[in-house]
Every structure is written in structure tokens, then in C-alpha cells.
Design an enzyme around this catalytic site. Structure first.
Site, PDB file in Angstrom:
ATOM      1  NE  ARG A  22     -57.578  14.064  -3.725  1.00 24.80           N
ATOM      2  CZ  ARG A  22     -56.585  13.682  -3.968  1.00 24.80           C
ATOM      3  NH1 ARG A  22     -56.026  12.634  -3.195  1.00 24.80           N
ATOM      4  NH2 ARG A  22     -55.732  14.500  -4.779  1.00 24.80           N
ATOM      5  N   GLY A  23     -57.990  11.355   0.790  1.00 24.59           N
ATOM      6  CA  GLY A  23     -57.116  11.388   1.775  1.00 24.59           C
ATOM      7  C   GLY A  23     -56.381  12.771   2.230  1.00 24.59           C
ATOM      8  CD  GLU A  24     -55.047  16.530  -1.891  1.00 25.07           C
ATOM      9  OE1 GLU A  24     -55.342  17.628  -2.171  1.00 25.07           O
ATOM     10  OE2 GLU A  24     -54.259  15.736  -2.320  1.00 25.07           O
ATOM     11  CG  ASP A  25     -59.939  17.281   0.664  1.00 20.07           C
ATOM     12  OD1 ASP A  25     -58.852  18.128   0.483  1.00 20.07           O
ATOM     13  OD2 ASP A  25     -60.572  17.108  -0.329  1.00 20.07           O
ATOM     14  CB  THR A  26     -61.537  13.780   5.032  1.00 16.45           C
ATOM     15  OG1 THR A  26     -61.477  12.697   4.142  1.00 16.45           O
ATOM     16  CG2 THR A  26     -62.375  14.803   4.546  1.00 16.45           C
ATOM     17  NE  ARG A  27     -54.593   9.102   4.156  1.00 19.14           N
ATOM     18  CZ  ARG A  27     -54.933   8.164   3.069  1.00 19.14           C
ATOM     19  NH1 ARG A  27     -55.485   7.116   3.923  1.00 19.14           N
ATOM     20  NH2 ARG A  27     -54.965   8.378   1.927  1.00 19.14           N
ATOM     21  N   GLY A  55     -47.225  -4.773  -1.854  1.00 18.48           N
ATOM     22  CA  GLY A  55     -46.863  -5.695  -2.895  1.00 18.48           C
ATOM     23  C   GLY A  55     -48.070  -5.996  -3.743  1.00 18.48           C
ATOM     24  CD  GLU A  89     -61.810   4.355  -3.515  1.00 11.13           C
ATOM     25  OE1 GLU A  89     -60.771   3.985  -2.978  1.00 11.13           O
ATOM     26  OE2 GLU A  89     -62.739   5.171  -2.946  1.00 11.13           O
TER      27      GLU A  89
END
Length: 1140
Positions: A22-27, A55, A89
Site C-alpha cells: 500500500r503506497g501511502e503506508d510504505t512506499r 498510456g 493484486e
């Protein structure tokens, strides 16, 4: 950027690892650090913000990326379940995971596994917004399945340290990928065992800096092995670099070594901007910056020490724990750099070779039908060389059988050039004289013994020992040990390469080759008189050509150095055909030489070696000519018809072999042979031999020269090591000063009456045989270099010795002193030392045998004067024991069996280290010493068939005695009352004595295991005999007056054997005998026992024997074999009887 080593092998997957998070947690924190760590280890990783291109539909790109990844890392954080994207995913990841081609690992970053499994806590809160969505069910199932997988939880791993946590994950993934990588490359045949050998030397768990070498033939798999090891363990290191083609790159340009230094520094420090200005600068930078990282470095194909000095100069360049692997064809490069651990790469076995070839030729392990025999031909040709198998496999793939056959036929004439080019690199690096040695081995000397090869090469002017060592270090030859002798060997392709070098300049004109070894070609050249001065070496074995043609054909080969021939027979009178212009010939070997001598016209000024075994030669030169052979060093005319030889013509001779020249009657040495080292004249008819002017001789063999009556050696032979003089007629022998003598054989020199040896001659002697000499019926001496330390040696007294001396029958006459009245004995003697003792023991033993006259006093002094004697065995008709036995302070074993001794000397009681005393069949022995108890270390005492009437009371003081045997001492009537004080006694044998009663104290022998009381006069046993609780064997047979067995024997819980046979007054057994649960054998033959106790019949496995009855209780029933008359008497309830 993906590692070339990894991505090139993984054909099935685009990515090694897919990161789901989850990008907002661990990116920007955990995942970013994890991604960087994976990249540092060259693990090809998919991360969405790095890989998804603009694209493109994100969903399609993700699905393809998931399918194209081998491993998955699912980073579960508090908001992971809030993203439908992440959940989709996850569903796809779990689908792939179930196919067994992919593996998923959950990482619980700030959650517990139970929260994900049960969707509780933070996960429940995040998932709440999806409750009404159609996919909610499969998302929940995917979360539960993922939580059940093996993975990592941050707060429970390495105490929650995030950096160490990431390092742990990367190590596991690296190991997983290495294992997959190794298994996927199916063409790595037979690599596992070879890798294990290298890995064991690397010892990656130790914290030192270690360099190891992998050495072998070109194309033999050194690089493949190093690469496989590198791929297997590189994840364990902080920095790594695999440097290929060091030899090629370093020689390609002046900056070659500098570019390799750049590569190592860039790989290890992960800094592509590094640039060194010079090799010197590179060394300094490596010294300064490399010690900061634990490094795995492979330097492949090194051929000069300068390369190692520039790339891995010292171990202090590297951090502890670092490993450096060096592959090379030249072992000397490794030795010069101080590399201690060197592995010879092993070529493929036949089954491995067929497997590798099949993978290249057929694309699979199994061969195509119809190609099995052709494939075997390829494997035979390749001789285990992987390069050849790969090249031929790739070349033959897709071709039909006729094309295969044609290709294999071509290989018999035209070698495989791709292989030869690879192999010829090692040849090109040789110095010119070593190249010549190599070509001689490849064309002629392969298969020769190393000793013979050295003689041949030295004869031709080469420094052979260093040359052969260089070839061996460069993997161009091998030296094999066959039954103790070394022989030269060479891989077939290297032999082919060497022969190709000789032939390629004139492929169609063999008469212009420097070396000739093919019989057909040589016969054609000689028969047609096509010889040229280009030819220097010839080896010919044939019966298709006569010696006349050979000699005629050699006339144009004026530069010939080496001639080794064996050809057909010839009329021995036609010696004029012998070639006279071979003035440069240095080595001549002509087995079965047909002429009676060398012709006068033969120019032998440069001849160094002459071998003519099994020849017709009678004298060296025609007409008794005295032509000097100044350069001759090696002469072998063994098994020839030679009658005489004048060594004055060969002043520099080193080796002379005239073995089995049965007509040889004279060998003259007028001018001296100061360089003569080895002489073999065995089985000749020589009567006298004078070697007084050959002081440097090392080996002399005159065995079975049965007419030799006189031998003279130099007074000083400092190098003499071996003398074989067996079966001669010598009466006197003076060996002179020979301090290095190791081997002396005088066996069956029956006439020898005088032997003179200086003390110095015995210091290094390891073998001596005087059997049949002097008074010795047999005499053997040897050194036992592998002897284990005895208990006495543990006291640091040094090596010990043993002597076996057997006295033969008394003789009537002494040939040396016919008028002597002394007793006349012959001896059989065997003497052995643990190591050379540097004592005078051997001299004393030899002096004992100077004649058969035996002065018992001097004999005793000689025996008792032997130093460090551990074991003494004296057998035979000697009338008294050596008087001063007490002087043998180290004696552990004394055996005086079968002698005529009546009394033992009191001095025997002084032997403080004696452990064993044997007096078997000493039929005249009347008594034992009263102070026998002083032998405080005695463990075994054996006295049999002696006339002793009692045993001294002091025997009860032998606290370490374990075995006491007094059998067949028919005059022995009583034992000491305190016999029970022998607290260590395990075996007591009183059989066939006249003892009537046993002391009650015997019941105190708690360790007694075996007791033999088969005494005819024995009347009674001690009532407490059952206290012998460890007794295993009890023999009460032949006790004619014994009436009862005490009930206490039922307490002997370890008793296995009970013999009561032929004790006729025994009428019953103890009723509780069945409590002896270990009892297996009970013999009741010849007793009056009329019934068996009921308790016995409960036991299975008990064998009972009586005169007419044999009970076997080994099965579920007790079977009894009896006569019909005895059946009813012995029948018992619960027993089925089988009647004969």
C-alpha cells in the site's frame, strides 16, 4: 539493474521478485529501503511506480507483471486492505502461488498475522468499505490464505530493527533464487559433488580471509565450477565480483590490468564512477577501500603472478570473512602467490559425459533411439572434457546418422580445432625447452615411467625434472601412481594437440617432421630412403621391416638424437650394415639387438643412454675394441648374452643394469666409476667383484649370483642404501662404513661365517634378512614406522622394540669351531623396532649368530642388553632363561613358551612394566619365583603343562591381573587362600589340574567373567559361588568326584554357558536354574541327572545337550530329540516331543 548471472539463466520469468504494498503506508520508507536492498543484490524486482509506463492500462500491466515474477513479497500494512487495487493484486498472487511455479511471502509490517487472517483490528477497519462489493468474498479468502503462509513479522524478528529485518528478507530471497538458479541450468552436469569439494575448502562460516585455487586443463570446467560456486554463495557477502578472462584481458592492451581493477572496485563498491589512473593507483585504492566490505571475488583464467599481485595482492586487502577464488591452468601461479588450498578440477565420468552431451545434441538427457552407439563414440573421443562434449553436441544436433558417422570418421584424421585452440594456450605460454619436452611426451613418452622419462630427456640434454614439473603444474600432463611407481599420463586431446603441432607445418610430408612415432609412416620413410635432417626423435615397434633397412634408412637423419626401436631379426654376422653417421645420437634403445657387439664404425661420442635388453650382444665393442664412451650415463644390457664388460670405458656411468646376463663372468673396473649410483648384476655367473673404486654407489643388487665368492666394496660408501646379496657363496663380508644403509638382504648365504658391520651401518637400517646365514635358520628385521604408542611410550621414553627368537634343534658340529663343547643351537629370529632406535640392539643380535656355539652366559648378556625392548618371545630348546631379565626395564610382554627352562630367574620380578607373562608347554618348569607379586603391572599370566606344585602366595598382590591360566599343570594341588584379592581378575582357568578344593575367597572376584574348573579331583564348590554375579562362562566338566552344585549359582544373572558334561556323580540341578535368564547353553552329557527343573522349560532359546537328549527351546515349543526309551522319563507338561 538485473544481474547478468541471474537474468541470463531465468528463462521463464521476467522478474525475480514482485512487491505488493500500500503506497501511502510504505512506499517512501520500508518498501523503498527493501527495493534498494534487493537491487543491491542484483535481484530483478518489480515495483509499480518504477515499472508501469504511461498510456498503459494499469490492471493489464499488473497482471502480466505478476505472472512474469517468480517470487512475491506482500507487505501487509494497516491500510493495505482499504485498496481494491492491492486486494486484486493479492487474489492474482495467490492464484499464481497455488501453481507451484511461484512462491509468495507475507511481510507483516505493522500488523499481526491474526489480524489479516481473521480480518480483525486495523484490517477490519480498512476492509469495512468493501463489505458490499461483489469481490469481497474472494478478497477475504485471499487475505486468510496469505496470512497462513510462512513469512516475517517485523516486531517479532530481530527485535523490530527495520534495517536488520530487510537484510533477513533479502538473504532468504537470495538463497532461494540461488537454489532455483542452480537447479534451472540443467546443463551443469555433475556439478554438485565438485561444488561441495570447493565449498568445504572455502569454509564460509570462518572469519579469516581465504584464497583457494581451481586448477585444470583448458575446457575442463574450471570457469563453470567457479561460476556455480559464485552463484550459490554470493548472497552471503557484502560485495562480489566475478572477473572473467583475466589472462585475455590483461594481455589485450597496456591498460588491461587497470580495467580489471576498475571492474572489481566498481562491482564491490557498487560505484560505476570509479576510475584508476594506473595499476599502482589501483592497488592502493583496493588496499584502502576493499577492507570495508566482506567480499567474494573470482579471478578466472589467471596465468601470471603479476595479475594476482595487481588484483588480490595480499589477504589484508580484504575484510575478514572474504573469499577469493582463482582459476588457472598453471599451478605454479597459485603456489607462488601462497595459495594453500588447490583443487584439481575433475573431468566428467562416462555417465556424466553422456548426460551433458545428450543435452546439447538432443536437447534432453535421454539419447534418441538409434544414436546410442554413436553417442558412446563421441563420449570416448571427448575423454571427459566438457568443452569437447558441448562443441560436438551442438554441431551434431539435428543431423542424421550418416552425418554423425561421417563427422566421427573425420575426427580420426582431423582433430576438433575449437578444442585444440583452447588447449594450445597452455602450450604457447611455455618456454622453448619446455615446449620441446612437451612435444616429446605427447609424441613418444606418454605412458612411460617418470624415472625412465627423466633418463631419456636428460640424455637428450633437457632439464627433465623441472620441465616435467612445469608441464604438470600447467595441467598438460599428469603423474599417476601405479603400484608404487609413477607414470606419465596426458589427456587424449592434449596428446592430439601436441602431435598436431608437430605435423601441421608439413601435414603431407612426415619425413620433414621433428618426431616420428607412427609405424606405417616410419617404415615408408626408411624403406624408401626418404629420411631428412629434420628428424630428431624416432620410436618404432614393428616386425614388418628388417634391421638392415632400418640402418640404411637412418643414414640421412644426421641430426637424430633419440632412437627407440624394436624390429625384426637379422643375420647377426651382417654388422657392417650398422649406420655409422649418427654422431649426434644421445639416446639409443634397441631391444632384441641382433648383433654380438657394437660396430667399430659406430660414432657414440655423444651417447648418454644405451638400452639393449634381451639382445645377442656378447661384448660391448666389435673385435674387443676399447672405444671410450665418455658421456655414457645409463647402460642397460639386461637379459643379454654379455660375457664381459670393462667399466673403464664408461668413466661417467651412473646406472648399470646387467641383470640376468647368465653368461656374465667378468666385470672390470680399472679407472674407477665415481658417479656410479645403481648396479644390478643379479643372476650372473660372476665369481669375484671389485667395486672398491665406486664409493658413491647407492643400490647394489647381486641376488642369486650363486658363484660369487668374493665381493669388495669401498671402505666408505656414504650413500649406500640398499644391498641385495642373497644366495651368494661369500664366506666373509665387510660392508665398511655405510651410515645410510636401509636395506640388507643376505638370505641363504649359507657359507657366510664372518660379517663385519660398523656401528654406523645400523642406524638407518629398516630391513635385514640373515635367514640361512651364520647360525640363523631365519632372520628378519624391519622398522614399524606406523607403530601406535604404547602405554610406556606415553611416559616419553621413546620408541620401543620387539624380539621373537626361536631356538632350533641342537646340532652336532659347528662349522666355525668344530672342537667346541658348547651346546650348538640355530635360531629363527624376528626383530622389529617402532622407529630407528639408534641403539646397538641389532649388532648384539647379529653377534649372537656368529656361530652355532652357544655360551649361555654371553647369550643371556646379549639378550638382556637389548635396549627399549617391549616384547620378547624366546621359544625352543633353550635350557635356561636369560639371567638378567630385570635389565629389560621397558619390557611389557615376555613369552618363554616351549622351552626347557626349570626355574625362572628372580630378576624377572624386577620388570615393573611387564603386562603379560606366557609360559606355555614349559614341561620342565618346577616352580615360579616367590616374589612374583612384585610384577605390579601384570595383567595376564599363562602357565600350561608345567611341573609346578603350587602357586606363590605373593600372586595375590597382582592387583591388575585380569587373566590367570594354570591349565594342564597336573602336579598343581592347591591355590593360595587369598586368591579373592585379585580384584581385577576376569578369567580363571584351572582345567586339568589336581586341585580338590577351591578357596572360598574366590567368591570375592566380582569382575570374574570366565571360570574353568574342569578338574578331575575337584570334590566341592564354595557355597557362595553365586556371588560371582558377572560370570558368563562356567565349566565343571570332567569333575569325577563333584556331587553337588550349590543353589547359589541361580544368582548368576549373566551366566550364558554352563558345562557339566562327564561329571558322572552329578544327579540333579538347582530347582531355580530357570531364573538364569541369559542361560543359552547347558551340557549334561555323561551326568546322572534324571530330570530337568520345571523352571528351565519356561525359557525360550535355551539349548540343552545330554547323551541321548538334545533340547532346543528356541521356538514357541520345546522340541526334544530322544530315544523312545528316554521319552517318558524326560517328558514334561507343556512340551511337545518329537520322536526319532
Amino acid at each position: 539493474m538485473a544481474s547478468s548471472s541471474t537474468s541470463s539463466i531465468y528463462k521463464s520469468f521476467k522478474y525475480d521478485v514482485f512487491l505488493s504494498f500500500r503506497g501511502e503506508d510504505t512506499r517512501t520508507n520500508f518498501v523503498d529501503h527493501l527495493y534498494y536492498a534487493l537491487q543491491q543484490k542484483n535481484i530483478h524486482t518489480y515495483k509499480d511506480d518504477e515499472r508501469i509506463k504511461k498510456g498503459k492500462r494499469i490492471c493489464d500491466e499488473l497482471i502480466r507483471s505478476i505472472e512474469d515474477s517468480k517470487l512475491y513479497i506482500i507487505v501487509f500494512s494497516k491500510n493495505y486492505a482499504s485498496s481494491s487495487w492491492c486486494l486484486d493484486e493479492l487474489v492474482k498472487i495467490m492464484e499464481c502461488h497455488k501453481t507451484n511455479e511461484h512462491t509468495a511471502y507475507p511481510v507483516f509490517y505493522d500488523l499481526e498475522p491474526s489480524e489479516v487472517r481473521k480480518q480483525s483490528g486495523a484490517v477490519e477497519k480498512a476492509f469495512a468499505k468493501h463489505e458490499n462489493e461483489e469481490a469481497a468474498g474472494k478478497w477475504r479468502e485471499a487475505l486468510k490464505d496469505a496470512a497462513d503462509l510462512a513469512g516475517w513479522e517485523l516486531k517479532k524478528t530481530v527485535d523490530g530493527h527495520e534495517a536488520k529485518f530487510i537484510q533477513k528478507i533479502v538473504e532468504v530471497l537470495s538463497l532461494e533464487l540461488r537454489a532455483i538458479n542452480f537447479n534451472i541450468d540443467e546443463k551443469l552436469v555433475g556439478m554438485e559433488t565438485r561444488m561441495n569439494d570447493v565449498l568445504s575448502s572455502l569454509g564460509t562460516c570462518s572469519n579469516d580471509v581465504r584464497m583457494i585455487g581451481i586448477k585444470g586443463i583448458g575446457g575442463g570446467g574450471k570457469t563453470t565450477l567457479a561460476r556455480a560456486v559464485f552463484d550459490q554463495i554470493s548472497f552471503q557477502f557484502e560485495g562480489k565480483s566475478f572477473v572473467e578472462n583475466v589472462r585475455e584481458v590483461s594481455k589485450a592492451s597496456l591498460s588491461g590490468l587497470k580495467s580489471l581493477q576498475n571492474q572489481i572496485l566498481s562491482d564491490v563498491l557498487n560505484d560505476q564512477g570509479i576510475s584508476v589512473s594506473s595499476v599502482y593507483d589501483g592497488k592502493n585504492m583496493m588496499k584502502r577501500r576493499m577492507p570495508g566490505k566482506k567480499v567474494l571475488l573470482v579471478l578466472d583464467d589467471v596465468d601470471h603472478i603479476e595479475q594476482l599481485e595487481a588484483l588480490a595482492g595480499e589477504t589484508n586487502w580484504f575484510k575478514p570473512g572474504s573469499r577469493i577464488i582463482i582459476t588457472t591452468r598453471d599451478e605454479q601461479v597459485l603456489v607462488a602467490h601462497g595459495v594453500k588450498s588447490i583443487h584439481n578440477v575433475r573431468l566428467l565420468l562416462d555417465e556424466e559425459a553422456i548426460c551433458l552431451f545428450s543435452r546439447y545434441a538432443f536437447g534432453r538427457v535421454i539419447q534418441n533411439l538409434g544414436y546410442e552407439e554413436l553417442s558412446q563414440q563421441v563420449v570416448h573421443y571427448a575423454a571427459g572434457l566438457p568443452l569437447t562434449l558441448k562443441v560436438l553436441g551442438s554441431f551434431l544436433r539435428g543431423k542424421n546418422e550418416l552425418e554423425w558417422t561421417d563427422a566421427l570418421e573425420r575426427l580420426k584424421i582431423i582433430p576438433l580445432m575449437e578444442t585444440l585452440k583452447k588447449l594450445e594456450i597452455s602450450y604457447d605460454d611455455l618456454e622453448e625447452d619446455y615446449k620441446e619436452i612437451f612435444l616429446n611426451v605427447a609424441s613418444i613418452l606418454k605412458g612411460w615411467s617418470k624415472a625412465s622419462t627423466i633418463k631419456a630427456l636428460e640424455s637428450c640434454g633437457f632439464h627433465a625434472r623441472n620441465g616435467l614439473r612445469v608441464l604438470e603444474q600447467k595441467s598438460l600432463i599428469t603423474v599417476d601412481n601405479v603400484r608404487g611407481e609413477e607414470y606419465l599420463s596426458m589427456h587424449d586431446h592434449i596428446e592430439e594437440m601436441g602431435r598436431n603441432i608437430i605435423r601441421r607445418s608439413h601435414p603431407d610430408n612426415p619425413n620433414k617432421h621433428s618426431r616420428l612415432w607412427i609405424n606405417k609412416e616410419i617404415v615408408d620413410i626408411l624403406a624408401n630412403d626418404l629420411g631428412t635432417e629434420a628428424t630428431r626423435y624416432i620410436q618404432l615397434y614393428t616386425t614388418e621391416i628388417s634391421p638392415q633397412i632400418v640402418m640404411k634408412g637412418l643414414r640421412k637423419m644426421k641430426e637424430l638424437r633419440f632412437l627407440h626401436v624394436s624390429v625384426g631379426s637379422i643375420d647377426a654376422s651382417k654388422i657392417d650394415c650398422f649406420c655409422s653417421n649418427l654422431k649426434f645420437l644421445r639416446y639409443l634403445c634397441w631391444n632384441h639387438y641382433p648383433f654380438r657387439s657394437l660396430p667399430k664404425t659406430f660414432q657414440a661420442d655423444n651417447l648418454v643412454a644405451l638400452y639393449m635388453t634381451e639382445s645377442r650382444i656378447v661384448q660391448l665393442w666389435e673385435g674387443g675394441e676399447r672405444k671410450l664412451l665418455n658421456k655414457l650415463r645409463f647402460l642397460d644390457l639386461s637379459y643379454s648374452m654379455l660375457r664381459t664388460l670393462d667399466l673403464g670405458l664408461t668413466p661417467n656411468i651412473e646406472m648399470l643394469n646387467l641383470k640376468a646376463c647368465h653368461n656374465l663372468v667378468e666385470v672390470h673396473m680399472i679407472g674407477g666409476c665415481l658417479k656410479l649410483i645403481t648396479v644390478d648384476l643379479g643372476f650372473s655367473m660372476l665369481r669375484t667383484l671389485d667395486l672398491g673404486s665406486a664409493p658413491n654407489i647407492e643400490r647394489l643388487d647381486l641376488e642369486h649370483c650363486s658363484e660369487l665368492i668374493e665381493l669388495r666394496l669401498s671402505n666408505i660408501c656414504l650413500n649406500l642404501r640398499s644391498l641385495k646379496l642373497n644366495n651368494l657363496k661369500l664366506r666373509n663380508l665387510d660392508i665398511g662404513l655405510t651410515p645410510c644403509l636401509e636395506y640388507l638382504d643376505l638370505k641363504e648365504c649359507y657359507n657366510l661365517v664372518e660379517l663385519h658391520m660398523a656401528d654406523e651401518c645400523l642406524k638407518k637400517l629398516v630391513y635385514l634378512d640373515l635367514s640361512g646365514c651364520l647360525r640363523f635358520k631365519s632372520f628378519k628385521f624391519e622398522i614399524n614406522m606406523d607403530a601406535s604408542c604404547s602405554e610406556v611410550e606415553s611416559l616419553e621414553v621413546g620408541p620401543l622394540a620387539e624380539l621373537h627368537l626361536s631356538v632350533g634343534p641342537i646340532l652336532v658340529l659347528c662349522p666355525v669351531h668344530p672342537d667346541s663343547n658348547l651346546p650348538k643351537f640355530q635360531f629363527k629370529c624376528f626383530y622389529r623396532e617402532d622407529q630407528p632406535l639408534l641403539t646397538r640392539n641389532l649388532e648384539k643380535l647379529i653377534s649372537v649368530g656368529m656361530c652355532v656355539c652357544t655360551n649361555l652366559y654371553t647369550f643371556s648378556r646379549s639378550i638382556c642388553g637389548l635396549q627399549r625392548l617391549k616384547k620378547l618371545k624366546l621359544h625352543g630348546g633353550i635350557p635356561e632363561a636369560p639371567r638378567d631379565l630385570g635389565q629389560l626395564e621397558y619390557l611389557e610382554q615376555l613369552d618363554l613358551s616351549h622351552t626347557h627352562i626349570k626355574h625362572l630367574p628372580d630378576s624377572i620380578c624386577m620388570l615393573k612394566n611387564l603386562k603379560s607373562l606366557k609360559l606355555k608347554s614349559c614341561v620342565l618348569l618346577e616352580k615360579l619365583p616367590e616374589d612374583l607379586g612384585r610384577l605390579e603391572c601384570l595383567k595376564k599370566l599363562t602357565v600350561t603343562s608345567a611341573m609346578i606344585k603350587d602357586v606363590p602366595e605373593s600372586i595375590c598382590m597382582l592387583k591388575q591381573l585380569e587373566s590367570l591360566k594354570l591349565s594342564y599343570c597336573s602336579f598343581l594341588e592347591k591355590l593360595p587362600e587369598d586368591l579373592g584379592q585379585l580384584e581385577c581378575l576376569k578369567k580363571l582357568d584351572l582345567s586339568s589340574t589336581n586341585i580338590k578344593g577351591i578357596p572360598d575367597s574366590i567368591c570375592m572376584l566380582k569382575d570374574l567373567e570366565s571360570l574353568d574348573l574342569s578338574c578331575v579331583l575337584l570334590e566341592k564348590l564354595p557355597e557362595d559361588l553365586g556371588q560371582l554375579e558377572y560370570l558368563d562362562y562356567l565349566d565343571l566338566s570332567y569333575c569325577k568326584f563333584l556331587q553337588d552344585i550349590p543353589d547359589s549359582i541361580c544368582q548368576m544373572k549373566c551366566l550364558t554357558y554352563l558345562w557339566l558334561c562327564y561329571s558322572p556323580q552329578l544327579k540333579k540341578l538347582p530347582e531355580e536354574l530357570g531364573t538364569l535368564e541369559w542361560l543359552k547353553y547347558l551340557d549334561l552329557r555323561g551326568t546322572c541327572i534324571s530330570h530337568l527343573p520345571q523352571s528351565i522349560l519356561l525359557w525360550k532359546g535355551l539349548c540343552i545337550t545330554t547323551g541321548k537328549v538334545r533340547l532346543d527351546l528356541s521356538g514357541p515349543y520345546c522340541y526334544v530329540r530322544v530315544s523312545k526309551d528316554d521319552f517318558e522319563r524326560l517328558r514334561r507338561p507343556g512340551k511337545k516331543a518329537k520322536i526319532n
